[in-house]
Design a protein around this motif. Structure first.
Motif, PDB file in Angstrom:
ATOM      1  N   ARG A 132      -3.802   6.401  -5.206  1.00  0.00           N
ATOM      2  CA  ARG A 132      -3.611   7.090  -6.637  1.00  0.00           C
ATOM      3  C   ARG A 132      -3.418   5.931  -8.039  1.00  0.00           C
ATOM      4  O   ARG A 132      -4.056   6.590  -8.942  1.00  0.00           O
ATOM      5  N   VAL A 133      -4.272   4.606  -7.748  1.00  0.00           N
ATOM      6  CA  VAL A 133      -4.676   4.091  -8.472  1.00  0.00           C
ATOM      7  C   VAL A 133      -5.778   4.170  -9.364  1.00  0.00           C
ATOM      8  O   VAL A 133      -6.636   4.208  -9.935  1.00  0.00           O
ATOM      9  N   ALA A 134      -7.142   4.520  -7.755  1.00  0.00           N
ATOM     10  CA  ALA A 134      -7.806   4.971  -8.314  1.00  0.00           C
ATOM     11  C   ALA A 134      -7.965   6.783  -9.197  1.00  0.00           C
ATOM     12  O   ALA A 134      -8.458   6.826 -10.013  1.00  0.00           O
ATOM     13  N   ASP A 135      -6.889   7.460  -8.168  1.00  0.00           N
ATOM     14  CA  ASP A 135      -6.683   8.322  -9.133  1.00  0.00           C
ATOM     15  C   ASP A 135      -6.743   8.062 -10.714  1.00  0.00           C
ATOM     16  O   ASP A 135      -6.462   9.054 -11.376  1.00  0.00           O
ATOM     17  N   VAL A 136      -5.322   6.975 -11.238  1.00  0.00           N
ATOM     18  CA  VAL A 136      -4.864   6.872 -12.051  1.00  0.00           C
ATOM     19  C   VAL A 136      -5.694   7.081 -13.244  1.00  0.00           C
ATOM     20  O   VAL A 136      -6.490   6.865 -14.523  1.00  0.00           O
ATOM     21  N   ALA A 137      -7.124   5.354 -12.528  1.00  0.00           N
ATOM     22  CA  ALA A 137      -8.185   4.904 -13.482  1.00  0.00           C
ATOM     23  C   ALA A 137      -8.940   6.180 -14.033  1.00  0.00           C
ATOM     24  O   ALA A 137      -9.592   6.559 -15.189  1.00  0.00           O
ATOM     25  N   LEU A 138      -9.173   7.032 -12.503  1.00  0.00           N
ATOM     26  CA  LEU A 138      -9.947   8.467 -13.355  1.00  0.00           C
ATOM     27  C   LEU A 138      -9.349   9.551 -14.357  1.00  0.00           C
ATOM     28  O   LEU A 138      -9.986   9.712 -15.316  1.00  0.00           O
ATOM     29  N   ILE A 188       0.753  -1.089  -0.327  1.00  0.00           N
ATOM     30  CA  ILE A 188       0.249   0.343   0.046  1.00  0.00           C
ATOM     31  C   ILE A 188       0.549   1.362  -0.121  1.00  0.00           C
ATOM     32  O   ILE A 188       0.479   2.339  -0.473  1.00  0.00           O
ATOM     33  N   ASN A 189       1.938   1.318   0.658  1.00  0.00           N
ATOM     34  CA  ASN A 189       2.785   2.561   0.375  1.00  0.00           C
ATOM     35  C   ASN A 189       4.273   2.747  -0.196  1.00  0.00           C
ATOM     36  O   ASN A 189       4.912   3.727  -0.441  1.00  0.00           O
ATOM     37  N   ASP A 190       4.109   1.646  -1.497  1.00  0.00           N
ATOM     38  CA  ASP A 190       5.101   1.337  -2.776  1.00  0.00           C
ATOM     39  C   ASP A 190       4.017   1.941  -3.959  1.00  0.00           C
ATOM     40  O   ASP A 190       3.776   2.033  -5.240  1.00  0.00           O
ATOM     41  N   MET A 191       4.931   3.891  -3.715  1.00  0.00           N
ATOM     42  CA  MET A 191       4.366   4.440  -4.513  1.00  0.00           C
ATOM     43  C   MET A 191       5.072   3.862  -6.964  1.00  0.00           C
ATOM     44  O   MET A 191       4.825   4.595  -7.124  1.00  0.00           O
ATOM     45  N   PHE A 192       6.248   3.152  -6.416  1.00  0.00           N
ATOM     46  CA  PHE A 192       6.959   3.074  -7.565  1.00  0.00           C
ATOM     47  C   PHE A 192       6.527   1.803  -7.975  1.00  0.00           C
ATOM     48  O   PHE A 192       6.809   0.965  -9.023  1.00  0.00           O
ATOM     49  N   SER A 193       5.367   1.065  -7.669  1.00  0.00           N
ATOM     50  CA  SER A 193       4.880   0.319  -8.455  1.00  0.00           C
ATOM     51  C   SER A 193       3.548   0.321  -9.478  1.00  0.00           C
ATOM     52  O   SER A 193       3.668   1.363 -10.044  1.00  0.00           O
ATOM     53  N   GLY A 194       4.093  -0.417 -10.843  1.00  0.00           N
ATOM     54  CA  GLY A 194       3.694  -0.354 -11.525  1.00  0.00           C
ATOM     55  C   GLY A 194       2.233   0.083 -11.523  1.00  0.00           C
ATOM     56  O   GLY A 194       2.057   1.368 -12.719  1.00  0.00           O
ATOM     57  N   VAL A 195       1.698  -0.541 -11.313  1.00  0.00           N
ATOM     58  CA  VAL A 195       0.195   0.005 -10.987  1.00  0.00           C
ATOM     59  C   VAL A 195       0.326   1.926 -10.532  1.00  0.00           C
ATOM     60  O   VAL A 195      -1.071   2.481 -10.794  1.00  0.00           O
ATOM     61  N   ALA A 196       0.646   2.798 -10.092  1.00  0.00           N
ATOM     62  CA  ALA A 196       0.944   3.201  -9.666  1.00  0.00           C
ATOM     63  C   ALA A 196       0.963   4.349 -11.247  1.00  0.00           C
ATOM     64  O   ALA A 196       1.229   6.067 -10.266  1.00  0.00           O
ATOM     65  N   SER A 197       1.324   4.311 -11.959  1.00  0.00           N
ATOM     66  CA  SER A 197       1.706   4.768 -13.065  1.00  0.00           C
ATOM     67  C   SER A 197       0.293   4.336 -14.285  1.00  0.00           C
ATOM     68  O   SER A 197       0.025   3.233 -14.273  1.00  0.00           O
ATOM     69  N   GLY A 198       0.474   5.681 -14.603  1.00  0.00           N
ATOM     70  CA  GLY A 198      -0.578   5.987 -15.831  1.00  0.00           C
ATOM     71  C   GLY A 198      -0.757   4.851 -17.024  1.00  0.00           C
ATOM     72  O   GLY A 198      -1.136   4.772 -18.348  1.00  0.00           O
ATOM     73  N   SER A 199       0.914   5.064 -16.876  1.00  0.00           N
ATOM     74  CA  SER A 199       1.604   3.614 -18.440  1.00  0.00           C
ATOM     75  C   SER A 199       1.260   2.366 -18.136  1.00  0.00           C
ATOM     76  O   SER A 199       1.827   1.384 -19.142  1.00  0.00           O
ATOM     77  N   TYR A 200       1.480   2.036 -16.826  1.00  0.00           N
ATOM     78  CA  TYR A 200       0.753   0.474 -16.872  1.00  0.00           C
ATOM     79  C   TYR A 200      -0.595   0.379 -17.445  1.00  0.00           C
ATOM     80  O   TYR A 200      -1.706   1.073 -16.603  1.00  0.00           O
ATOM     81  N   LYS A 201      -1.278  -0.691 -18.213  1.00  0.00           N
ATOM     82  CA  LYS A 201      -2.201  -0.652 -18.580  1.00  0.00           C
ATOM     83  C   LYS A 201      -3.241  -1.883 -17.657  1.00  0.00           C
ATOM     84  O   LYS A 201      -2.396  -2.854 -18.091  1.00  0.00           O
ATOM     85  N   PHE A 202      -4.225  -1.304 -17.239  1.00  0.00           N
ATOM     86  CA  PHE A 202      -4.969  -2.260 -16.435  1.00  0.00           C
ATOM     87  C   PHE A 202      -6.317  -2.031 -16.777  1.00  0.00           C
ATOM     88  O   PHE A 202      -6.845  -1.090 -17.216  1.00  0.00           O
ATOM     89  N   ASP A 203      -7.225  -2.929 -16.918  1.00  0.00           N
ATOM     90  CA  ASP A 203      -8.812  -2.377 -17.323  1.00  0.00           C
ATOM     91  C   ASP A 203      -9.726  -1.814 -16.526  1.00  0.00           C
ATOM     92  O   ASP A 203     -10.666  -1.754 -17.196  1.00  0.00           O
ATOM     93  N   ALA A 204      -9.910  -2.122 -15.271  1.00  0.00           N
ATOM     94  CA  ALA A 204     -10.936  -1.562 -14.493  1.00  0.00           C
ATOM     95  C   ALA A 204     -10.056  -1.894 -13.203  1.00  0.00           C
ATOM     96  O   ALA A 204      -9.442  -2.853 -12.592  1.00  0.00           O
ATOM     97  N   GLU A 215      -7.453   8.774 -16.463  1.00  0.00           N
ATOM     98  CA  GLU A 215      -7.221   7.416 -18.005  1.00  0.00           C
ATOM     99  C   GLU A 215      -8.028   7.261 -18.901  1.00  0.00           C
ATOM    100  O   GLU A 215      -8.514   6.033 -19.267  1.00  0.00           O
ATOM    101  N   SER A 216      -9.226   7.473 -17.498  1.00  0.00           N
ATOM    102  CA  SER A 216     -10.787   7.181 -18.738  1.00  0.00           C
ATOM    103  C   SER A 216     -10.793   5.395 -18.290  1.00  0.00           C
ATOM    104  O   SER A 216     -11.031   4.909 -18.913  1.00  0.00           O
ATOM    105  N   ARG A 217     -10.655   5.156 -17.063  1.00  0.00           N
ATOM    106  CA  ARG A 217     -10.525   3.753 -17.151  1.00  0.00           C
ATOM    107  C   ARG A 217     -11.166   2.657 -16.180  1.00  0.00           C
ATOM    108  O   ARG A 217     -12.157   3.616 -15.316  1.00  0.00           O
ATOM    109  N   ARG A 218     -12.022   2.105 -16.446  1.00  0.00           N
ATOM    110  CA  ARG A 218     -13.383   1.994 -15.524  1.00  0.00           C
ATOM    111  C   ARG A 218     -13.141   2.023 -13.662  1.00  0.00           C
ATOM    112  O   ARG A 218     -11.818   0.750 -13.253  1.00  0.00           O
TER     113      ARG A 218
END
Ligand code: FMN
Length: 191
Positions: A111-117, A70-86, A119-122
């Motif tokens: 942060r990931v919720a903010d990325v989803a918003l 939860i504290n790892d802001m260096f994780s892939g999912v923290a970046s908009g360039s990492y594509k997750f579907d939802a 990047e217009s992801r689900r």
């Protein structure tokens, strides 16, 4: 392979996310799990499950699950360039709801919720609290207007549930339906 982020917070009802994660893994979807510190404590209190131990057990059967720090802001999912579907936050506390609706990204889940918003992801949020005050309602409305699906864990009773599992499956089935993932977790009306 589809990738879904499952966020878990310290609201009551992690039993739902446990069931959801099992279903997603069975359906060969890659699952990133992000749980707040309070989420882990409430999960242990309500279900007796230790999240880390449980995910390690799952890893012996599936290789498509990752428990994020939860504290790892260096994780892939923290970046908009990492594509997750939802992303689905289940259950979502009023605290985390407020953080997301105010654009705060102080932990990886927000942060990931903010990325989803951005990047217009689900993004699906399952808020859990009762009763709800005006702050809670306004935060939900704000996010709904941004395209977030607000899906409270509110089981129906028209499928005549007999067990706790039936009630949990109803909610998880609704979430899978919302993600357009085929499931038979509850009998659809007039199916
Ligand atoms: C057993 C238990 C159940 C809780 N249930 C809820 C709940 O349903 N909804 C909620 O908003 N907060 C609930 N809380 C309070 C949250 O855990 C608390 O606000 C916490 O700060 C949320 O932090 P988080 O969003 O980082 O997980 C509960 C706390 C405990 C100990």
């Amino acid at each position: 392979m589809k990738k879904i982020v499952v966020g878990i917070t310290g609201a009551s009802g992690s039993i739902y996310s446990i069931r959801l994660i099992q279903e997603l893994l069975e359906k060969k979807i890659y699952v990133h799990v992000i749980c707040t510190e309070n989420g882990k404590k409430v999960m242990k209190y309500e279900t007796a499950l230790d999240l880390e131990e449980w995910v390690n057990e799952l890893k012996s059967k599936y290789n498509h699950i990752k428990l994020e720090d939860i504290n790892d802001m260096f994780s892939g999912v923290a970046s908009g360039s990492y594509k997750f579907d939802a992303m689905i936050i289940l259950p979502c506390s009023m605290g985390t709801l407020a953080e997301i609706s105010n654009g705060l990204s102080r932990n990886l889940l927000c942060r990931v919720a903010d990325v989803a918003l951005k990047e217009s992801r689900r993004l699906i949020i399952s808020p859990r609290e009762t009763p709800l005050n005006a702050i809670h309602l306004e935060n939900m409305l704000k996010l709904s207007k941004l395209g977030v699906t607000i899906l409270p864990p509110m089981p129906g009773f028209y499928h005549k549930p007999k067990t706790l599992e039936d009630l949990v499956d109803f909610v998880v089935g609704k979430i899978l339906d919302s993600l357009s993932i085929e499931n038979k977790l509850f009998e659809k009306w007039n199916d």
